[in-house]
Design a protein around this motif. Structure first.
Motif, PDB file in Angstrom:
ATOM      1  N   GLU A  40       2.900  -2.736 -10.806  1.00 33.60           N
ATOM      2  CA  GLU A  40       4.017  -3.500 -11.330  1.00 33.60           C
ATOM      3  C   GLU A  40       5.073  -3.750 -10.249  1.00 33.60           C
ATOM      4  N   TYR A  41       5.288  -2.759  -9.406  1.00 34.85           N
ATOM      5  CA  TYR A  41       6.251  -2.911  -8.312  1.00 34.85           C
ATOM      6  C   TYR A  41       5.808  -4.011  -7.349  1.00 34.85           C
ATOM      7  N   ILE A  42       4.523  -4.018  -7.025  1.00 37.39           N
ATOM      8  CA  ILE A  42       3.979  -5.061  -6.132  1.00 37.39           C
ATOM      9  C   ILE A  42       4.165  -6.439  -6.757  1.00 37.39           C
ATOM     10  N   LEU A  77       9.941  -8.489   4.508  1.00 37.63           N
ATOM     11  CA  LEU A  77      10.779  -7.369   4.088  1.00 37.63           C
ATOM     12  C   LEU A  77      10.268  -6.757   2.782  1.00 37.63           C
ATOM     13  N   LYS A  78       9.782  -7.597   1.899  1.00 35.81           N
ATOM     14  CA  LYS A  78       9.237  -7.087   0.640  1.00 35.81           C
ATOM     15  C   LYS A  78       7.932  -6.329   0.874  1.00 35.81           C
ATOM     16  N   ASP A  84       6.683   1.222   1.928  1.00 37.25           N
ATOM     17  CA  ASP A  84       7.554   2.392   1.781  1.00 37.25           C
ATOM     18  C   ASP A  84       7.382   3.016   0.397  1.00 37.25           C
ATOM     19  N   GLN A  85       7.331   2.172  -0.624  1.00 40.49           N
ATOM     20  CA  GLN A  85       7.174   2.663  -1.992  1.00 40.49           C
ATOM     21  C   GLN A  85       5.855   3.417  -2.164  1.00 40.49           C
ATOM     22  N   TYR A  89       2.399   3.913   6.127  1.00 42.85           N
ATOM     23  CA  TYR A  89       2.978   3.344   7.341  1.00 42.85           C
ATOM     24  C   TYR A  89       3.047   1.826   7.195  1.00 42.85           C
ATOM     25  N   ARG A  90       4.134   1.245   7.677  1.00 44.84           N
ATOM     26  CA  ARG A  90       4.282  -0.201   7.611  1.00 44.84           C
ATOM     27  C   ARG A  90       3.270  -0.902   8.529  1.00 44.84           C
ATOM     28  N   ILE A  91       2.972  -2.130   8.178  1.00 42.49           N
ATOM     29  CA  ILE A  91       2.076  -2.935   9.006  1.00 42.49           C
ATOM     30  C   ILE A  91       2.832  -3.354  10.258  1.00 42.49           C
ATOM     31  N   THR A  92       2.254  -3.088  11.411  1.00 40.28           N
ATOM     32  CA  THR A  92       2.928  -3.326  12.683  1.00 40.28           C
ATOM     33  C   THR A  92       2.891  -4.798  13.082  1.00 40.28           C
ATOM     34  N   THR A  93       3.677  -5.119  14.105  1.00 43.55           N
ATOM     35  CA  THR A  93       3.687  -6.488  14.628  1.00 43.55           C
ATOM     36  C   THR A  93       2.314  -6.885  15.159  1.00 43.55           C
ATOM     37  N   ALA A  94       1.660  -5.962  15.872  1.00 41.46           N
ATOM     38  CA  ALA A  94       0.325  -6.247  16.413  1.00 41.46           C
ATOM     39  C   ALA A  94      -0.675  -6.487  15.290  1.00 41.46           C
ATOM     40  N   GLU A  95      -0.603  -5.690  14.227  1.00 45.36           N
ATOM     41  CA  GLU A  95      -1.516  -5.861  13.084  1.00 45.36           C
ATOM     42  C   GLU A  95      -1.238  -7.167  12.365  1.00 45.36           C
TER      43      GLU A  95
END
Length: 252
Positions: A40-42, A77-78, A84-85, A89-95
């Protein structure tokens, strides 16, 4: 290609980031499937649920990554908030660059598979025009002014593998004739293309003329009923086939 490559190979940097990306995606998909709150958050953040790959169809992985690329491009940003939720780990710039390049390179292949896997309206005559145009699209990607950062070797490897896999198909006269006699393609699928890949329009015209002279394409023509002939005339008129036959016979 990935399993045969090493960290020091030309595919090494792509392999590193692609495996890292897919590991994060796998965990994210699992979170969405296992938790109604996460799902639901997604949905609230992105307005859609994430597409989850079907292991039996390669295309499903492509379309999930295509969706991910679109979300990373439009609502980065979302996407960070979602990661985070989910305590990932966040998806990096390279990825992010990898998924953008991957979907651009694999797009023509995915589209080709979707077309050839249609349950209705699919004929043998589609195969060679599809392969011909797929080869042309991959050529264009290889010759882009700005080379890919991570996926150029992937593109080259896929392109070479496709040429090797289907090389013998261009020697199959049945496939060549099926393509040239299909009303959607005729000889136009070879129009304005140089004969640098497999064949050219002149070769196909010569092949068709030879088959007409041999009578291979007129085997049951005289045995058709008046009713069948009337139906064929209507279809020929719709697809403009009769004019093509007339021109070919005139040139023989």
């Amino acid at each position: 290609m990935l399993s045969d490559s090493s960290k020091s190979s030309l595919l090494g940097s792509f392999r590193k980031h692609f495996h890292s990306l897919m590991g994060k995606c796998s965990k994210l998909w699992s979170k969405q499937n296992q938790s109604a709150q996460i799902a639901e958050y997604i949905y609230v953040q992105c307005g859609v649920y994430l597409k989850v790959p079907n292991k039996t169809r390669w295309n499903s992985t492509f379309y999930e990554l295509k969706q991910l690329h679109e979300l990373l491009s439009t609502v980065p940003l979302k996407m960070n908030a979602i990661m985070d939720q989910c305590s990932l780990y966040r998806i990096t710039t390279a990825e992010t660059v990898v998924v953008q390049e991957y979907t651009e390179i694999m797009g023509p292949l995915a589209q080709s598979l979707d077309t050839l896997q249609q349950e209705n309206g699919m004929f043998m005559g589609y195969l060679l025009p599809m392969l011909y145009n797929l080869d042309h699209k991959l050529d264009e990607l290889e010759n882009k002014p700005v080379r890919y950062t991570y996926c150029f070797q992937l593109l080259r490897g896929v392109h070479e593998a496709l040429r090797k896999q289907f090389a013998a198909f261009w020697e199959d006269k049945r496939l060549l004739l099926a393509a040239c006699l299909h009303p959607r393609f005729k000889l136009e699928w070879l129009e304005s293309r140089q004969a640098t890949t497999h064949t050219n329009k002149h070769t196909m015209e010569a092949l068709l003329k030879a088959e007409i002279k041999m009578g291979a394409l007129n085997e049951d023509r005289d045995q058709s009923s008046d009713k069948d002939q009337e139906g064929n005339d209507l279809e020929n008129d719709f697809f403009n086939i009769e004019r093509q036959w007339t021109l070919l016979m005139r040139n023989c």
